[in-house]
Write a protein that holds these residues in place. Structure first.
Motif, mmCIF file in Angstrom:
data_model
loop_
_atom_site.group_PDB
_atom_site.id
_atom_site.type_symbol
_atom_site.label_atom_id
_atom_site.label_comp_id
_atom_site.label_asym_id
_atom_site.label_seq_id
_atom_site.Cartn_x
_atom_site.Cartn_y
_atom_site.Cartn_z
ATOM 1 N N TRP A 2 1.097 -1.629 -0.359
ATOM 2 C CA TRP A 2 0.311 -0.096 0.042
ATOM 3 C C TRP A 2 0.845 1.183 0.162
ATOM 4 O O TRP A 2 0.504 2.534 -0.179
ATOM 5 N N VAL A 3 2.288 1.152 0.083
ATOM 6 C CA VAL A 3 3.222 2.585 0.164
ATOM 7 C C VAL A 3 4.166 2.321 -0.820
ATOM 8 O O VAL A 3 5.550 1.651 -0.875
ATOM 9 N N PRO A 4 3.648 2.262 -2.050
ATOM 10 C CA PRO A 4 5.206 1.848 -3.215
ATOM 11 C C PRO A 4 6.277 2.283 -3.366
ATOM 12 O O PRO A 4 7.151 2.204 -3.216
ATOM 13 N N GLU A 5 5.792 3.687 -2.749
ATOM 14 C CA GLU A 5 7.430 4.574 -2.856
ATOM 15 C C GLU A 5 8.255 4.261 -1.542
ATOM 16 O O GLU A 5 9.587 4.100 -2.483
ATOM 17 N N ILE A 6 8.050 3.081 -0.957
ATOM 18 C CA ILE A 6 8.856 2.682 0.292
ATOM 19 C C ILE A 6 8.869 0.641 0.090
ATOM 20 O O ILE A 6 9.886 0.440 0.681
ATOM 21 N N ARG A 7 8.465 -0.005 -1.649
ATOM 22 C CA ARG A 7 8.685 -0.527 -1.244
ATOM 23 C C ARG A 7 9.671 -1.772 -1.312
ATOM 24 O O ARG A 7 10.108 -2.184 -0.825
ATOM 25 N N LYS A 8 10.984 -0.640 -1.941
ATOM 26 C CA LYS A 8 12.327 -1.479 -2.508
ATOM 27 C C LYS A 8 13.008 -1.615 -1.111
ATOM 28 O O LYS A 8 14.537 -1.673 -1.051
ATOM 29 N N LEU A 9 13.174 -0.601 0.005
ATOM 30 C CA LEU A 9 13.722 -0.471 1.295
ATOM 31 C C LEU A 9 13.724 -1.434 2.259
ATOM 32 O O LEU A 9 12.806 -2.553 1.837
ATOM 33 N N PRO A 10 15.306 -1.966 2.234
ATOM 34 C CA PRO A 10 15.228 -3.327 3.522
ATOM 35 C C PRO A 10 13.906 -2.817 4.547
ATOM 36 O O PRO A 10 13.143 -1.965 5.160
ATOM 37 N N ASP A 11 13.425 -4.578 5.185
ATOM 38 C CA ASP A 11 13.034 -4.084 6.566
ATOM 39 C C ASP A 11 12.406 -2.985 7.102
ATOM 40 O O ASP A 11 12.199 -2.788 8.150
ATOM 41 N N GLU A 12 14.187 -3.089 7.504
ATOM 42 C CA GLU A 12 14.326 -3.060 9.017
ATOM 43 C C GLU A 12 14.025 -0.515 9.184
ATOM 44 O O GLU A 12 13.791 -0.365 10.262
ATOM 45 N N PHE A 13 13.951 -0.134 7.816
ATOM 46 C CA PHE A 13 13.391 0.961 7.781
ATOM 47 C C PHE A 13 12.316 1.073 6.455
ATOM 48 O O PHE A 13 11.682 2.178 7.041
ATOM 49 N N VAL A 14 11.974 0.434 6.871
ATOM 50 C CA VAL A 14 9.643 -0.005 5.692
ATOM 51 C C VAL A 14 8.964 1.236 6.745
ATOM 52 O O VAL A 14 8.646 1.921 5.927
ATOM 53 N N HIS A 15 9.009 1.249 8.025
ATOM 54 C CA HIS A 15 8.188 0.887 8.759
ATOM 55 C C HIS A 15 9.061 2.149 9.354
ATOM 56 O O HIS A 15 7.934 3.175 10.176
#
Length: 90
Positions: free
Chosen positions: A53-66
């Protein structure tokens, strides 16, 4: 009145209690505060929902997505052409 007419399981006593609790003005000592980042990490640890639902941050590593604001600029640059303030939040 709106809650009582809208909610299927409306209960005046419980609704009043929960609003007082949420406003920290009730008689109950229950001190529940939900932090949005901790809640997201707990409920969506692999960030599947967030990435959908937030495609702008889709490729960030798990630790930074939130919490993309914590990602170093080099990590954000590798994730995409994504810039805090321009692309997120909208």
């Amino acid at each position: 009145d709106w809650f009582h007419e809208t909610l299927v399981d409306a209960d005046v006593a419980i609704n009043s209690h929960m609003w007082q609790n949420g406003g920290h003005s009730g008689v109950d000592q229950w001190n529940f505060v939900m932090h949005p980042v901790y809640a997201a990490k707990s409920c969506d640890p692999e960030a599947k929902y967030t990435r959908k639902w937030v495609p702008e941050i889709r490729k960030l590593p798990d630790e930074f997505v939130h919490c993309p604001w914590d990602a170093p600029p080099s990590v954000r640059a590798q994730a995409s052409d994504f810039r805090i303030g321009r692309d997120y939040p909208h």
